[in-house]
Enzyme design. Structure first.
Site, mmCIF file in Angstrom:
data_model
loop_
_atom_site.group_PDB
_atom_site.id
_atom_site.type_symbol
_atom_site.label_atom_id
_atom_site.label_comp_id
_atom_site.label_asym_id
_atom_site.label_seq_id
_atom_site.Cartn_x
_atom_site.Cartn_y
_atom_site.Cartn_z
ATOM 1 N N SER A 162 -10.551 -0.232 2.622
ATOM 2 C CA SER A 162 -9.796 -0.313 3.882
ATOM 3 C C SER A 162 -9.354 1.079 4.298
ATOM 4 C CB SER A 162 -8.542 -1.168 3.695
ATOM 5 O OG SER A 162 -8.874 -2.461 3.309
ATOM 6 N N GLU A 205 -4.691 4.517 5.914
ATOM 7 C CA GLU A 205 -4.232 4.243 4.544
ATOM 8 C C GLU A 205 -4.787 5.269 3.555
ATOM 9 O OE1 GLU A 205 -3.688 3.160 0.834
ATOM 10 O OE2 GLU A 205 -5.673 2.512 1.472
ATOM 11 N N ARG A 253 0.819 -1.226 0.000
ATOM 12 C CA ARG A 253 0.000 0.000 0.000
ATOM 13 C C ARG A 253 0.852 1.275 0.000
ATOM 14 N NH1 ARG A 253 -3.257 -3.549 -0.596
ATOM 15 N NH2 ARG A 253 -5.406 -3.585 0.164
HETATM 16 N N1 EPU Z 1 -11.003 -9.881 10.360
HETATM 17 C C1 EPU Z 1 -11.706 -9.805 11.535
HETATM 18 N N2 EPU Z 1 -12.647 -8.836 11.680
HETATM 19 C C2 EPU Z 1 -12.936 -7.960 10.684
HETATM 20 C C3 EPU Z 1 -12.213 -8.028 9.486
HETATM 21 C C4 EPU Z 1 -11.233 -8.999 9.343
HETATM 22 O O1 EPU Z 1 -11.488 -10.585 12.447
HETATM 23 O O2 EPU Z 1 -13.830 -7.128 10.879
HETATM 24 C C5 EPU Z 1 -10.029 -10.965 10.164
HETATM 25 C C6 EPU Z 1 -10.600 -12.005 9.216
HETATM 26 O O3 EPU Z 1 -11.331 -12.965 9.885
HETATM 27 C C7 EPU Z 1 -9.368 -12.604 8.594
HETATM 28 C C8 EPU Z 1 -8.391 -11.451 8.578
HETATM 29 O O4 EPU Z 1 -8.882 -10.484 9.500
HETATM 30 O O5 EPU Z 1 -8.846 -13.612 9.407
HETATM 31 C C9 EPU Z 1 -8.183 -10.857 7.205
HETATM 32 O O6 EPU Z 1 -9.380 -10.307 6.708
HETATM 33 P P1 EPU Z 1 -9.622 -10.088 5.128
HETATM 34 O O7 EPU Z 1 -9.335 -11.335 4.388
HETATM 35 O O8 EPU Z 1 -10.960 -9.457 4.955
HETATM 36 O O9 EPU Z 1 -8.471 -9.098 4.691
HETATM 37 P P2 EPU Z 1 -7.875 -7.792 5.349
HETATM 38 O O10 EPU Z 1 -6.472 -8.055 5.733
HETATM 39 O O11 EPU Z 1 -8.798 -7.260 6.369
HETATM 40 C C10 EPU Z 1 -6.839 -6.885 3.110
HETATM 41 C C11 EPU Z 1 -6.867 -5.638 2.277
HETATM 42 C C12 EPU Z 1 -8.160 -5.529 1.496
HETATM 43 C C13 EPU Z 1 -8.254 -6.742 0.590
HETATM 44 C C14 EPU Z 1 -8.222 -8.014 1.466
HETATM 45 C C15 EPU Z 1 -8.182 -9.280 0.655
HETATM 46 C C16 EPU Z 1 -5.470 -4.061 3.519
HETATM 47 C C17 EPU Z 1 -5.432 -2.774 4.263
HETATM 48 N N3 EPU Z 1 -6.685 -4.465 3.113
HETATM 49 O O12 EPU Z 1 -7.866 -6.778 4.082
HETATM 50 O O13 EPU Z 1 -8.078 -4.371 0.680
HETATM 51 O O14 EPU Z 1 -9.448 -6.726 -0.187
HETATM 52 O O15 EPU Z 1 -7.010 -8.008 2.270
HETATM 53 O O16 EPU Z 1 -6.935 -9.444 0.077
HETATM 54 O O17 EPU Z 1 -4.443 -4.663 3.273
HETATM 55 C C18 EPU Z 1 -8.659 -2.077 0.355
HETATM 56 O O18 EPU Z 1 -7.458 -1.814 0.335
HETATM 57 O O19 EPU Z 1 -9.533 -1.170 0.214
HETATM 58 C C19 EPU Z 1 -9.112 -3.445 0.594
HETATM 59 C C20 EPU Z 1 -10.391 -3.751 0.753
#
Ligand code: EPU
Length: 336
Positions: free
Chosen positions: A236, A332, A161
């Site tokens: 995000s 971000e 990012r």
């Molecule tokens: N989780 C929670 N609670 C929540 C959200 C997430 O416990 O409310 C846990 C989930 O259970 C999972 C982990 O966090 O174990 C990861 O969650 P998720 O797969 O949704 O991915 P993320 O790390 O929260 C990142 C990106 C997203 C992207 C997803 C999928 C960043 C800042 N965000 O989110 O990007 O779609 O991975 O690859 O790295 C964006 O940048 O706008 C965006 C949506």
């Protein structure tokens, strides 16, 4: 060609209603150059999907609206194709165009809001792929000289990012086109991400195509992330923080199920969404601002929130997470 005193509400996915003193949508490089020669100090707007507007803008607002997708190299003796895309093209429309033409590489990045020109700035990423993985080069207009400069992958300094354009290059360049290196015929699919596998199992797909991957990503995103056309948001809002392994091990004692991704150098990335949920914010509403019910990393504008209301909530979240976990979570989205 300039419009005076317009609301930017429909030009940012958060749907924040601030005023722009003057606004112009540019559709050609020649027009952009003319505008930049006249006004050096401008605010560049692209898809408006990664900004939080907290005040009225007195600088001229320039919306980059140049269109065009061009295949610039497609040799029959190899598996790659180079496509050059103008900055104003919508990102997801480009992904769909690639899938229709059977060009592989963008399918995991389906349904990301925003335009092509800003995709390198934050090195957009999702489901195991980042822009840098398919990036070839870009051209940008240098504001100080009104000259076009070419940046290869190294010059962009891509990180999670982050890129040159968020740091030393900030405010100095306007990205005018991006060239991507994609595959044809023999695609390398990235389907390790758990939720993608689950989608394939549910739909009984055992030999997925790039279209199947795209459809799976679209389904996952739709189930977790709010549609900005229905409820204002900027994806995000925070970055996932990185902590050291020793601290991670100590957290694991109290939270054995803490989700995490191991990184090189004894570092561990923790999902900010999890930290925010554990801090009690998921699905909570504070006036017109709130934390999305399915993904705590996403802040939402329920109804005419101001940018400052959203920012206040973000600060409250940062403070609470820091107090509870002693982990700073960084914003971000670009705060304007
Ligand atoms: N989780 C929670 N609670 C929540 C959200 C997430 O416990 O409310 C846990 C989930 O259970 C999972 C982990 O966090 O174990 C990861 O969650 P998720 O797969 O949704 O991915 P993320 O790390 O929260 C990142 C990106 C997203 C992207 C997803 C999928 C960043 C800042 N965000 O989110 O990007 O779609 O991975 O690859 O790295 C964006 O940048 O706008 C965006 C949506």
């Amino acid at each position: 060609m300039f419009q005076k005193n317009i609301s930017l509400k429909k030009y940012n996915t958060f749907g924040i209603d601030v005023n722009a003193k003057s606004f112009v949508s540019v559709t050609s490089l020649a027009q952009l150059k003319r505008v930049i020669t006249t006004f050096k100090d401008v605010f560049i707007l692209s898809g408006g999907s990664n900004i939080l507007l907290t005040k009225n803008l007195s600088k001229p607002v320039i919306q980059i609206n140049t269109k065009g997708i061009e295949i610039i190299e497609n040799k029959s003796d190899n598996n790659t194709v180079l496509i050059k895309v103008q900055a104003g093209e919508n990102w997801h429309d480009l992904v769909l165009w690639c899938i229709e033409n059977d060009f592989g590489g963008l399918e995991n990045l389906s349904l990301i809001p925003g335009n092509v020109g800003t995709s390198p700035i934050q090195n957009i990423g999702a489901y195991g792929i980042e822009l840098k993985d398919i990036f070839y080069e870009l051209e940008a207009l240098e504001i100080a000289t009104n000259e076009i400069k070419t940046f290869n992958k190294k010059a962009c300094n891509f990180e999670y990012r982050n890129s040159f354009f968020k740091n030393q290059g900030k405010g100095k360049y306007i990205i005018i086109n991006v060239t991507l290196k994609l595959t044809k015929n023999n695609h390398k699919l990235n389907i390790e991400y758990g939720a993608i596998k689950t989608e394939f199992e549910t739909n009984k797909i055992d030999k997925p195509t790039i279209k199947d991957v795209s459809n799976a990503v679209i389904a996952i995103r739709k189930s977790k992330l709010p549609d900005p056309k229905k409820i204002g948001n900027s994806g995000s809002f925070f970055k996932n923080p990185v902590i050291n392994k020793a601290y991670f091990e100590s957290l694991k004692i109290s939270y054995p199920k803490i989700p995490h991704y191991m990184l090189p150098d004894d570092l561990v990335k923790i999902p900010a969404g999890w930290l925010i949920e554990q801090s009690g914010f998921k699905g909570k509403r504070f006036g017109n601002a709130g934390v999305h019910k399915n993904q705590a990393l996403v802040l939402v504008n329920y109804d005419n929130a101001t940018g400052l209301e959203i920012l206040d909530l973000a600060r409250k979240i940062q403070k609470t997470v820091l107090e509870k976990f002693n982990i700073p979570v960084e914003i971000e989205v670009n705060i304007i």
